[in-house]
Design a protein around this motif. Structure first.
Motif, PDB file in Angstrom:
ATOM      1  N   ILE A  77       1.005  -1.142   0.005  1.00  0.00           N
ATOM      2  CA  ILE A  77       0.016   0.040   0.008  1.00  0.00           C
ATOM      3  C   ILE A  77       1.104   1.183  -0.036  1.00  0.00           C
ATOM      4  O   ILE A  77       1.824   1.345   0.826  1.00  0.00           O
ATOM      5  CB  ILE A  77      -0.971   0.164   1.292  1.00  0.00           C
ATOM      6  CG1 ILE A  77      -1.978  -1.262   1.197  1.00  0.00           C
ATOM      7  CG2 ILE A  77      -1.919   1.046   1.164  1.00  0.00           C
ATOM      8  CD1 ILE A  77      -2.721  -1.428   2.408  1.00  0.00           C
ATOM      9  N   SER A  78       0.369   2.197  -0.951  1.00  0.00           N
ATOM     10  CA  SER A  78       1.375   3.378  -0.933  1.00  0.00           C
ATOM     11  C   SER A  78       0.530   4.600  -0.383  1.00  0.00           C
ATOM     12  O   SER A  78      -0.608   4.833  -0.815  1.00  0.00           O
ATOM     13  CB  SER A  78       1.664   3.647  -2.385  1.00  0.00           C
ATOM     14  OG  SER A  78       2.307   5.040  -2.511  1.00  0.00           O
ATOM     15  N   ASP A  79       1.010   4.983   0.773  1.00  0.00           N
ATOM     16  CA  ASP A  79       0.385   6.067   1.385  1.00  0.00           C
ATOM     17  C   ASP A  79       1.603   7.069   2.313  1.00  0.00           C
ATOM     18  O   ASP A  79       2.531   6.441   2.577  1.00  0.00           O
ATOM     19  CB  ASP A  79      -0.657   5.673   2.182  1.00  0.00           C
ATOM     20  CG  ASP A  79      -1.850   6.914   2.734  1.00  0.00           C
ATOM     21  OD1 ASP A  79      -1.585   7.751   2.548  1.00  0.00           O
ATOM     22  OD2 ASP A  79      -2.712   6.160   3.416  1.00  0.00           O
ATOM     23  N   ASN A  80       1.073   7.877   2.983  1.00  0.00           N
ATOM     24  CA  ASN A  80       2.046   8.836   3.815  1.00  0.00           C
ATOM     25  C   ASN A  80       1.978   8.757   4.997  1.00  0.00           C
ATOM     26  O   ASN A  80       2.943   9.104   5.952  1.00  0.00           O
ATOM     27  CB  ASN A  80       1.808  10.315   3.650  1.00  0.00           C
ATOM     28  CG  ASN A  80       0.614  10.829   3.921  1.00  0.00           C
ATOM     29  OD1 ASN A  80      -0.300  10.059   4.521  1.00  0.00           O
ATOM     30  ND2 ASN A  80       0.438  12.401   3.608  1.00  0.00           N
ATOM     31  N   ILE A  81       0.972   7.602   5.424  1.00  0.00           N
ATOM     32  CA  ILE A  81       0.744   7.143   6.908  1.00  0.00           C
ATOM     33  C   ILE A  81      -0.007   5.905   6.596  1.00  0.00           C
ATOM     34  O   ILE A  81      -0.804   5.780   5.995  1.00  0.00           O
ATOM     35  CB  ILE A  81       0.069   8.115   7.808  1.00  0.00           C
ATOM     36  CG1 ILE A  81      -0.001   7.809   9.294  1.00  0.00           C
ATOM     37  CG2 ILE A  81      -1.192   8.561   7.316  1.00  0.00           C
ATOM     38  CD1 ILE A  81      -0.394   8.634  10.177  1.00  0.00           C
ATOM     39  N   HIS A  82       0.511   4.902   7.578  1.00  0.00           N
ATOM     40  CA  HIS A  82      -0.149   3.375   7.549  1.00  0.00           C
ATOM     41  C   HIS A  82      -0.524   3.252   8.962  1.00  0.00           C
ATOM     42  O   HIS A  82       0.149   3.275   9.942  1.00  0.00           O
ATOM     43  CB  HIS A  82       1.004   2.716   7.035  1.00  0.00           C
ATOM     44  CG  HIS A  82       1.440   2.711   5.748  1.00  0.00           C
ATOM     45  ND1 HIS A  82       0.725   2.225   4.913  1.00  0.00           N
ATOM     46  CD2 HIS A  82       2.303   3.463   5.150  1.00  0.00           C
ATOM     47  CE1 HIS A  82       1.208   2.497   3.584  1.00  0.00           C
ATOM     48  NE2 HIS A  82       2.345   3.380   3.841  1.00  0.00           N
ATOM     49  N   VAL A  83      -1.840   2.945   9.025  1.00  0.00           N
ATOM     50  CA  VAL A  83      -2.521   2.895  10.344  1.00  0.00           C
ATOM     51  C   VAL A  83      -3.265   1.266  10.651  1.00  0.00           C
ATOM     52  O   VAL A  83      -4.049   1.153   9.737  1.00  0.00           O
ATOM     53  CB  VAL A  83      -3.703   3.742  10.577  1.00  0.00           C
ATOM     54  CG1 VAL A  83      -4.343   3.834  11.841  1.00  0.00           C
ATOM     55  CG2 VAL A  83      -2.912   5.436  10.325  1.00  0.00           C
ATOM     56  N   ARG A  84      -2.946   0.802  11.674  1.00  0.00           N
ATOM     57  CA  ARG A  84      -3.390  -0.541  11.742  1.00  0.00           C
ATOM     58  C   ARG A  84      -3.946  -0.145  13.450  1.00  0.00           C
ATOM     59  O   ARG A  84      -3.844   0.759  14.004  1.00  0.00           O
ATOM     60  CB  ARG A  84      -2.449  -1.564  11.998  1.00  0.00           C
ATOM     61  CG  ARG A  84      -1.780  -1.922  10.836  1.00  0.00           C
ATOM     62  CD  ARG A  84      -1.219  -3.324  10.724  1.00  0.00           C
ATOM     63  NE  ARG A  84      -0.458  -3.688   9.903  1.00  0.00           N
ATOM     64  CZ  ARG A  84       0.615  -4.615   9.838  1.00  0.00           C
ATOM     65  NH1 ARG A  84       0.911  -5.008  10.973  1.00  0.00           N
ATOM     66  NH2 ARG A  84       1.276  -4.832   8.808  1.00  0.00           N
ATOM     67  N   GLN A  85      -4.743  -1.256  13.858  1.00  0.00           N
ATOM     68  CA  GLN A  85      -5.297  -1.299  15.307  1.00  0.00           C
ATOM     69  C   GLN A  85      -4.546  -0.982  16.315  1.00  0.00           C
ATOM     70  O   GLN A  85      -4.689  -0.136  17.170  1.00  0.00           O
ATOM     71  CB  GLN A  85      -5.952  -2.407  15.535  1.00  0.00           C
ATOM     72  CG  GLN A  85      -6.838  -2.340  16.764  1.00  0.00           C
ATOM     73  CD  GLN A  85      -7.506  -3.662  17.080  1.00  0.00           C
ATOM     74  OE1 GLN A  85      -7.583  -4.596  16.265  1.00  0.00           O
ATOM     75  NE2 GLN A  85      -8.428  -3.552  18.181  1.00  0.00           N
ATOM     76  N   ASN A  86      -3.183  -1.482  16.170  1.00  0.00           N
ATOM     77  CA  ASN A  86      -2.286  -1.069  17.538  1.00  0.00           C
ATOM     78  C   ASN A  86      -1.174  -0.460  16.836  1.00  0.00           C
ATOM     79  O   ASN A  86      -0.100  -0.638  17.700  1.00  0.00           O
ATOM     80  CB  ASN A  86      -2.028  -2.530  18.231  1.00  0.00           C
ATOM     81  CG  ASN A  86      -1.278  -3.743  17.406  1.00  0.00           C
ATOM     82  OD1 ASN A  86      -1.353  -3.310  16.052  1.00  0.00           O
ATOM     83  ND2 ASN A  86      -0.671  -4.412  17.898  1.00  0.00           N
ATOM     84  N   GLU A  87      -1.061   0.012  15.789  1.00  0.00           N
ATOM     85  CA  GLU A  87       0.247   0.617  15.205  1.00  0.00           C
ATOM     86  C   GLU A  87       0.100   1.656  14.228  1.00  0.00           C
ATOM     87  O   GLU A  87      -0.655   1.473  13.382  1.00  0.00           O
ATOM     88  CB  GLU A  87       1.391  -0.411  14.700  1.00  0.00           C
ATOM     89  CG  GLU A  87       0.963  -1.013  13.339  1.00  0.00           C
ATOM     90  CD  GLU A  87       2.283  -1.979  12.831  1.00  0.00           C
ATOM     91  OE1 GLU A  87       2.562  -2.838  13.908  1.00  0.00           O
ATOM     92  OE2 GLU A  87       2.083  -2.330  11.678  1.00  0.00           O
ATOM     93  N   ILE A  88       0.947   2.517  14.025  1.00  0.00           N
ATOM     94  CA  ILE A  88       1.143   3.742  12.930  1.00  0.00           C
ATOM     95  C   ILE A  88       2.554   3.760  12.698  1.00  0.00           C
ATOM     96  O   ILE A  88       3.552   3.800  13.449  1.00  0.00           O
ATOM     97  CB  ILE A  88       0.750   4.912  13.775  1.00  0.00           C
ATOM     98  CG1 ILE A  88      -0.693   5.285  14.012  1.00  0.00           C
ATOM     99  CG2 ILE A  88       1.053   6.190  12.750  1.00  0.00           C
ATOM    100  CD1 ILE A  88      -1.027   6.346  14.738  1.00  0.00           C
ATOM    101  N   LEU A  89       2.525   3.912  11.234  1.00  0.00           N
ATOM    102  CA  LEU A  89       3.867   4.095  10.638  1.00  0.00           C
ATOM    103  C   LEU A  89       3.951   5.318   9.970  1.00  0.00           C
ATOM    104  O   LEU A  89       3.161   5.344   9.169  1.00  0.00           O
ATOM    105  CB  LEU A  89       4.346   2.667   9.885  1.00  0.00           C
ATOM    106  CG  LEU A  89       5.657   2.844   9.051  1.00  0.00           C
ATOM    107  CD1 LEU A  89       6.713   2.526  10.069  1.00  0.00           C
ATOM    108  CD2 LEU A  89       5.776   1.733   8.091  1.00  0.00           C
ATOM    109  N   LEU A  90       5.028   6.003  10.118  1.00  0.00           N
ATOM    110  CA  LEU A  90       4.887   7.396   9.364  1.00  0.00           C
ATOM    111  C   LEU A  90       6.308   7.869   9.096  1.00  0.00           C
ATOM    112  O   LEU A  90       7.296   7.350   9.744  1.00  0.00           O
ATOM    113  CB  LEU A  90       4.198   8.496   9.910  1.00  0.00           C
ATOM    114  CG  LEU A  90       4.739   8.831  11.610  1.00  0.00           C
ATOM    115  CD1 LEU A  90       5.695  10.158  11.612  1.00  0.00           C
ATOM    116  CD2 LEU A  90       3.258   9.085  12.213  1.00  0.00           C
TER     117      LEU A  90
END
Length: 156
Positions: A77-90
């Protein structure tokens, strides 16, 4: 002569009754003061917990607001922020940051590469941390000891 003489002293029984009443009064007051101390201590602990929740929520929101807007690929997935239930990647200032909740603690890790984010650093203890992405909104829920902080952020 005995009839004219007046006793101006106290009887032993009167002294014992006064001591008993005084001890009951002291006991009641001490129980009351002990309860006040317990309540104040709990209020202070709750205040510290709330301040920590609020500060952590504020810092997370500020970091997300100041992230790089360039998209990167993560798990197809290409995005500027990746959000899951228990984590965020930016990505921020050329580095990748990952916030994750695991085993009752919130961790942050950073690195120059998504696959090698380095050592996790503990941000704080939390009973529950949830990250939810709803269209253009990010909802962050932090819970610890019946205190709850909910932060909502517009991602765009």
């Amino acid at each position: 002569m005995d009839k004219n003489r007046k006793n101006k002293g106290y009887l032993l029984l009167e002294i014992l009754i006064c001591l008993f009443l005084f001890s009951v009064l002291v006991f009641v007051v001490s129980v009351f003061l002990k309860r006040i101390v317990i309540i104040e201590k709990r209020k202070k602990e709750d205040q510290i917990i709330y301040e920590n929740l609020h500060f952590t929520g504020y810092r997370v929101i500020e970091d997300i607001k100041n992230r790089s807007m360039e998209k990167f690929l993560y798990e197809s997935i290409s995005d500027n922020i990746h959000v899951r239930q228990n984590e965020i990647l930016l990505k921020k200032e050329g580095k990748f940051y990952k916030l994750e909740h695991e085993k009752g603690k919130l961790y942050v890790s950073d690195g120059n590469n998504i696959m090698d984010l380095g050592k996790k650093t503990v941000v704080g203890k939390y009973d529950k941390v949830e990250f939810k992405r709803i269209d253009k909104l990010l909802v962050i829920i932090l819970e610890y000891k019946n205190n709850k902080e909910i932060k909502i952020l517009n991602l765009f």
